[in-house]
Design a protein around this motif. Structure first.
Motif, PDB file in Angstrom:
ATOM      1  N   ALA A  38      -1.370  30.745 -19.908  1.00 35.09           N
ATOM      2  CA  ALA A  38      -2.341  29.677 -20.229  1.00 35.09           C
ATOM      3  C   ALA A  38      -3.706  30.289 -20.512  1.00 35.09           C
ATOM      4  CB  ALA A  38      -2.452  28.719 -19.049  1.00 35.09           C
ATOM      5  N   ARG A  39      -4.370  29.728 -21.512  1.00 34.68           N
ATOM      6  CA  ARG A  39      -5.704  30.246 -21.862  1.00 34.68           C
ATOM      7  C   ARG A  39      -6.755  29.828 -20.836  1.00 34.68           C
ATOM      8  NH1 ARG A  39      -4.493  29.045 -27.458  1.00 34.68           N
ATOM      9  NH2 ARG A  39      -4.064  30.981 -28.576  1.00 34.68           N
ATOM     10  N   LYS A  40      -6.536  28.623 -20.231  1.00 32.89           N
ATOM     11  CA  LYS A  40      -7.613  28.110 -19.357  1.00 32.89           C
ATOM     12  C   LYS A  40      -7.177  27.845 -17.920  1.00 32.89           C
ATOM     13  CE  LYS A  40     -10.519  25.840 -22.881  1.00 32.89           C
ATOM     14  NZ  LYS A  40      -9.593  25.664 -24.047  1.00 32.89           N
ATOM     15  N   GLY A  41      -6.025  28.362 -17.518  1.00 33.24           N
ATOM     16  CA  GLY A  41      -5.564  28.085 -16.151  1.00 33.24           C
ATOM     17  C   GLY A  41      -6.527  28.625 -15.111  1.00 33.24           C
ATOM     18  N   TYR A  42      -6.559  27.900 -13.953  1.00 31.30           N
ATOM     19  CA  TYR A  42      -7.448  28.370 -12.893  1.00 31.30           C
ATOM     20  C   TYR A  42      -6.993  29.726 -12.351  1.00 31.30           C
ATOM     21  CZ  TYR A  42     -10.740  28.121  -9.036  1.00 31.30           C
ATOM     22  OH  TYR A  42     -11.771  28.394  -8.157  1.00 31.30           O
ATOM     23  N   CYS A  43      -5.763  30.098 -12.674  1.00 34.64           N
ATOM     24  CA  CYS A  43      -5.261  31.418 -12.244  1.00 34.64           C
ATOM     25  C   CYS A  43      -6.169  32.519 -12.775  1.00 34.64           C
ATOM     26  CB  CYS A  43      -3.825  31.621 -12.707  1.00 34.64           C
ATOM     27  SG  CYS A  43      -3.536  31.451 -14.478  1.00 34.64           S
ATOM     28  N   LEU A  44      -6.778  32.290 -13.959  1.00 32.36           N
ATOM     29  CA  LEU A  44      -7.676  33.305 -14.547  1.00 32.36           C
ATOM     30  C   LEU A  44      -8.943  33.448 -13.713  1.00 32.36           C
ATOM     31  CD1 LEU A  44      -7.096  32.223 -18.230  1.00 32.36           C
ATOM     32  CD2 LEU A  44      -6.490  34.467 -17.298  1.00 32.36           C
ATOM     33  N   GLU A  45      -9.425  32.300 -13.208  1.00 23.64           N
ATOM     34  CA  GLU A  45     -10.612  32.309 -12.338  1.00 23.64           C
ATOM     35  C   GLU A  45     -10.310  33.044 -11.038  1.00 23.64           C
ATOM     36  OE1 GLU A  45     -13.602  31.161 -12.970  1.00 23.64           O
ATOM     37  OE2 GLU A  45     -14.417  31.472 -10.969  1.00 23.64           O
ATOM     38  N   ARG A  46      -9.118  32.766 -10.508  1.00 24.49           N
ATOM     39  CA  ARG A  46      -8.724  33.435  -9.257  1.00 24.49           C
ATOM     40  C   ARG A  46      -8.669  34.955  -9.454  1.00 24.49           C
ATOM     41  NH1 ARG A  46      -6.608  29.467  -5.691  1.00 24.49           N
ATOM     42  NH2 ARG A  46      -5.780  27.610  -6.707  1.00 24.49           N
TER      43      ARG A  46
END
Ligand code: GRF
Length: 207
Positions: A38-46
Motif C-alpha cells: 500500500a502506498r499510504k498504509g499506516y505500516c509505512l509510518e510505523r
C-alpha cells in the motif's frame, strides 16, 4: 541475530508487535526491511518511526502479475532475510518465492485454520463467514507458508469465543488482540531456532 523482512498491506498493527518485540529484546532479530503493497498504509509510518527501511511495491506500477511478483522476489532476495513475516499482507507469493524461502516464511491468519481460510478468505470476509456459519469459536493461526494458500504447517493457534451479539467488527477486534500475542511469540520461537517442521507438524523445541 536473525534478519527479518515484514510484508504489510495496511495498518501494520501486527508489524508493530514485531517491532516492539525486537526493541524489548524478546525477539532475537532485526527487522531489516518492511515491504508494503500500500502506498499510504499506516505500516509505512510505523516503519519510519522505528527507523526501519521500507519500500512500496504497488501492483499498479507493474504491467503484469509476473512483473509484480518478480519485483517482490528481487526485493526479498536483496534483503537477505532469515525470516519473512506476512503481517496483514494481502497478496499471494508466487511459487518461485515460496520455494526460494521454504521454511522461512510465516503468516498470521485471523481464523482457526483449516476453517475459514484459503483463497478470498482475508480481512472481514473471514469474520463474516464465521458469523454466517454460526461457529461458536474462532481465533488466530500463525503458520508456515507453502504453495497452498493458508495451507502450511501450523505453528501456533489460539481460540476466541464467538458471542451472540458479535458483528464482523467486534469479532475482528477480539481476534486481532490474539494475533498480537501469537505473531511475536512465533517470531521469537523462530529466531531462537525452536521451530522444527516435521511433515505437516511443527514441533516447538524446549529451550
Ligand atoms: C488482521 O486481521 C490480520 O489478521 C489480517 O489483516 C488484518 C490487519 O492486520 N491479515 P494489521 O493491523 O495490518 O497487522
Amino acid at each position: 541475530m536473525k534478519r527479518i523482512v515484514v510484508m504489510c498491506s495496511g495498518g501494520g498493527s501486527n508489524f508493530q508487535t514485531i517491532i516492539d518485540g525486537c526493541q524489548k529484546g524478546e525477539i532475537n532479530g532485526q527487522i531489516v526491511q518492511m515491504i508494503s503493497t500500500a502506498r499510504k498504509g499506516y505500516c509505512l509510518e510505523r516503519a519510519s518511526r522505528a527507523g526501519i527501511p521500507s519500500v512500496v511495491i504497488h501492483k499498479s506500477d507493474y504491467e503484469t502479475m509476473e512483473a509484480l511478483n518478480e519485483a517482490r522476489h528481487q526485493a526479498l532476495c536483496a534483503a537477505k532475510p532469515d525470516l519473512i513475516v506476512l503481517a496483514g499482507f494481502l497478496g499471494i507469493l508466487p511459487p518461485q518465492t515460496i520455494q526460494a524461502f521454504s521454511g522461512k516464511i510465516i503468516n498470521i491468519h485471523p481464523a482457526l485454520i483449516p476453517s475459514f481460510c484459503g483463497k478470498g478468505m482475508f480481512g472481514h470476509h473471514v469474520h463474516e463467514a464465521v458469523l454466517a456459519y454460526g461457529a461458536k469459536l474462532s481465533g488466530a493461526t500463525v503458520h508456515f507458508v507453502n504453495e497452498e494458500v493458508d495451507g502450511g504447517p501450523v505453528i501456533l493457534q489460539r481460540s476466541v469465543e464467538v458471542l451472540e451479539d458479535d458483528t464482523p467488527d467486534s469479532l475482528a477486534a477480539r481476534v486481532l488482540t490474539v494475533e498480537h500475542v501469537l505473531l511475536p511469540q512465533a517470531v521469537s520461537l523462530f529466531c531462537a531456532d525452536r521451530l522444527k517442521i516435521e511433515g505437516r507438524k511443527v514441533r516447538i523445541l524446549k529451550k
